[in-house]
Design an enzyme around this catalytic site. Structure first.
Site, PDB file in Angstrom:
ATOM      1  CB  SER A  20       9.510  15.417  -2.139  1.00 36.95           C
ATOM      2  OG  SER A  20      10.821  15.259  -1.672  1.00 36.95           O
ATOM      3  CE  LYS A  44      14.188  13.536   4.636  1.00 31.55           C
ATOM      4  NZ  LYS A  44      13.661  14.840   4.311  1.00 31.55           N
ATOM      5  N   GLY A  71      16.355  21.160   5.949  1.00 31.25           N
ATOM      6  CA  GLY A  71      17.681  21.271   5.327  1.00 31.25           C
ATOM      7  C   GLY A  71      18.079  20.013   4.570  1.00 31.25           C
ATOM      8  CG  LEU A  72      17.307  19.707   0.991  1.00 32.26           C
ATOM      9  CD1 LEU A  72      18.158  20.101  -0.215  1.00 32.26           C
ATOM     10  CD2 LEU A  72      15.944  19.210   0.514  1.00 32.26           C
ATOM     11  CG  ASN A 126      14.008  20.405  -4.044  1.00 33.45           C
ATOM     12  OD1 ASN A 126      13.657  21.534  -4.382  1.00 33.45           O
ATOM     13  ND2 ASN A 126      14.155  20.048  -2.781  1.00 33.45           N
ATOM     14  CB  CYS A 129      15.336  23.106  -0.945  1.00 27.43           C
ATOM     15  SG  CYS A 129      15.162  22.961   0.837  1.00 27.43           S
TER      16      CYS A 129
HETATM   17  C1  LIG Z   1       8.521  18.737   6.691  1.00 29.27           C
HETATM   18  C2  LIG Z   1       8.629  19.000   5.207  1.00 29.27           C
HETATM   19  C3  LIG Z   1       9.734  18.517   4.507  1.00 29.27           C
HETATM   20  C4  LIG Z   1       9.851  18.739   3.129  1.00 29.27           C
HETATM   21  N1  LIG Z   1      10.928  18.232   2.458  1.00 29.27           N
HETATM   22  C5  LIG Z   1      11.014  18.378   1.106  1.00 29.27           C
HETATM   23  C6  LIG Z   1      12.083  17.764   0.381  1.00 29.27           C
HETATM   24  O1  LIG Z   1      12.932  17.055   0.944  1.00 29.27           O
HETATM   25  N2  LIG Z   1      12.117  17.978  -0.970  1.00 29.27           N
HETATM   26  C7  LIG Z   1      11.178  18.720  -1.633  1.00 29.27           C
HETATM   27  O2  LIG Z   1      11.262  18.852  -2.863  1.00 29.27           O
HETATM   28  N3  LIG Z   1      10.136  19.285  -0.964  1.00 29.27           N
HETATM   29  C8  LIG Z   1      10.032  19.130   0.378  1.00 29.27           C
HETATM   30  N4  LIG Z   1       8.972  19.686   1.053  1.00 29.27           N
HETATM   31  C9  LIG Z   1       7.957  20.483   0.310  1.00 29.27           C
HETATM   32  C10 LIG Z   1       6.726  19.653  -0.015  1.00 29.27           C
HETATM   33  O3  LIG Z   1       7.030  18.566  -0.866  1.00 29.27           O
HETATM   34  C11 LIG Z   1       5.624  20.539  -0.668  1.00 29.27           C
HETATM   35  O4  LIG Z   1       6.125  21.096  -1.859  1.00 29.27           O
HETATM   36  C12 LIG Z   1       5.177  21.671   0.260  1.00 29.27           C
HETATM   37  O5  LIG Z   1       5.070  21.222   1.592  1.00 29.27           O
HETATM   38  C13 LIG Z   1       3.839  22.285  -0.178  1.00 29.27           C
HETATM   39  O6  LIG Z   1       2.786  21.362  -0.109  1.00 29.27           O
HETATM   40  P1  LIG Z   1       1.784  21.252   1.155  1.00 29.27           P
HETATM   41  O7  LIG Z   1       1.276  22.631   1.427  1.00 29.27           O
HETATM   42  O8  LIG Z   1       0.732  20.277   0.725  1.00 29.27           O
HETATM   43  O9  LIG Z   1       2.605  20.745   2.297  1.00 29.27           O
HETATM   44  C14 LIG Z   1       8.845  19.484   2.442  1.00 29.27           C
HETATM   45  C15 LIG Z   1       7.738  19.961   3.154  1.00 29.27           C
HETATM   46  C16 LIG Z   1       7.610  19.731   4.521  1.00 29.27           C
HETATM   47  C17 LIG Z   1       6.404  20.262   5.241  1.00 29.27           C
END
Ligand SMILES: Cc1cc2nc3c(=O)[nH]c(=O)nc-3n(C[C@H](O)[C@H](O)[C@H](O)COP(=O)(O)O)c2cc1C
Length: 302
Positions: A20, A44, A71-72, A126, A129
């Site tokens: 996401s 997302k 910030g979602l 989620n 966050c």
């Molecule tokens: C730019 C960005 C935006 C993210 N937005 C969300 C989100 O909207 N909702 C959510 O549950 N996690 C969000 N995450 C978290 C990721 O889904 C994931 O849990 C986290 O990045 C760890 O995994 P990774 O190390 O492979 O990136 C976001 C991560 C990044 C880097």
């Protein structure tokens, strides 16, 4: 070779999901890869009303990872259904819809509306966050709130409900247990860790929100330890997330207890990663004479 995996009642064609927030609503990454080849896409975070998110700067690079405080930001449930779902449902991949909210009622309302959409196979909630004032870590740090959210969301849908857990707690397995006890189908672990970074010349934070969520290879050992902790203490399917960059990382997550995984930051580094990872996994299984990839899950020897 059988690459199918089960997450509760949900069957994925393979264990590779896109995380996401890192591939938006699928359209940009679809220019690089054939999304029908991967296990699924987690959208997302969607909230009931559209959200602008935090002011920029919202992202910065760190050693072995990145900090983000988006910030979602999202289009809200109505526009998501009208404008984003038509593209997603033609991809021939599993769609898991991630939901964020500021109140328990909002989680429930959002799930109710999205539940009507047939092409959504499951929900990821989620509760973790780190970059929003209400509804983020405030929920993710509170056992009772996580239990109540799980129970209330489950009461309005028959689709699988996955709760995305925060690593910013002392015992993540207690949270997984509360999810299980309240009828949740699976947990995903982990969301980002709270971090910060400052510019030494201006003495100002590099991101406007001051703190952000740390992701990428820097968090992999922590994520592995959290997945192992859940796997050893709670009998619930786990989706492993955190710093996966190649197929070896996926194998490691499955060995410590993950049934499937999500790829996040790596999509920014190499948008082809998920397909390369699938090829790598296939070779590994052939070499190791593994007939069913699900046999890898929790195959650790301590
Ligand atoms: C730019 C960005 C935006 C993210 N937005 C969300 C989100 O909207 N909702 C959510 O549950 N996690 C969000 N995450 C978290 C990721 O889904 C994931 O849990 C986290 O990045 C760890 O995994 P990774 O190390 O492979 O990136 C976001 C991560 C990044 C880097």
């Amino acid at each position: 070779m059988d690459f199918k995996v089960k997450i509760g009642s949900l069957t994925l064609k393979n264990p590779i999901l896109l995380a996401s927030g890192t591939v938006g609503y699928g359209n940009e990454i679809a220019e690089f890869i054939d999304l029908s080849k991967i296990g699924g896409i987690v959208t997302k975070s969607i909230s009931l009303k559209p959200r602008k998110g935090n002011p920029p700067q919202r992202i910065c690079e760190t050693p072995s990872g990145m900090l983000n405080a988006i910030g979602l930001a999202n289009v809200g449930v109505e526009i998501f259904l009208k404008e984003k779902i038509p593209f997603l449902k033609n991809l021939n991949t599993t769609i898991i819809c991630n939901i964020a909210a500021s109140t328990i009622e909002e989680y429930v309302e959002c799930t109710k509306i999205l539940n009507e959409e047939e092409s959504i196979a499951a929900f990821e909630i989620n509760v973790s966050c780190p970059n929003v004032k209400e509804g983020g870590l405030e929920f993710g740090n509170n056992l009772e709130a996580v239990g109540r959210i799980t129970e209330k969301v489950k009461s309005v849908t028959n689709k699988p409900v996955i709760i995305k857990l925060s690593p910013n707690v002392s015992r993540i397995s207690d949270f997984a247990k509360v999810v299980k006890d309240n009828g949740g189908d699976a947990v995903s672990a982990i969301n980002t860790l709270v971090g910060t970074s400052f510019n030494i010349w201006t003495r100002k934070p590099k991101i406007k929100n001051i703190t952000g969520g740390l992701s990428g290879p820097a968090i992999k050992p922590i994520a592995l330890a959290k997945v192992l902790e859940i796997s050893r203490n709670v009998d619930i399917p786990i989706i492993g997330i955190g710093g996966i960059m190649d197929w070896k990382d996926v194998v490691e997550f499955m060995i410590v207890g993950a049934s499937a995984v999500q790829l996040g930051t790596v999509n920014f580094v190499n948008p082809y990663a998920s397909i390369e990872i699938l090829d790598g996994l296939k070779n590994y299984c052939e070499k190791m004479s593994i007939k069913k990839i699900s046999d890898l899950t929790a195959s650790y020897i301590l």
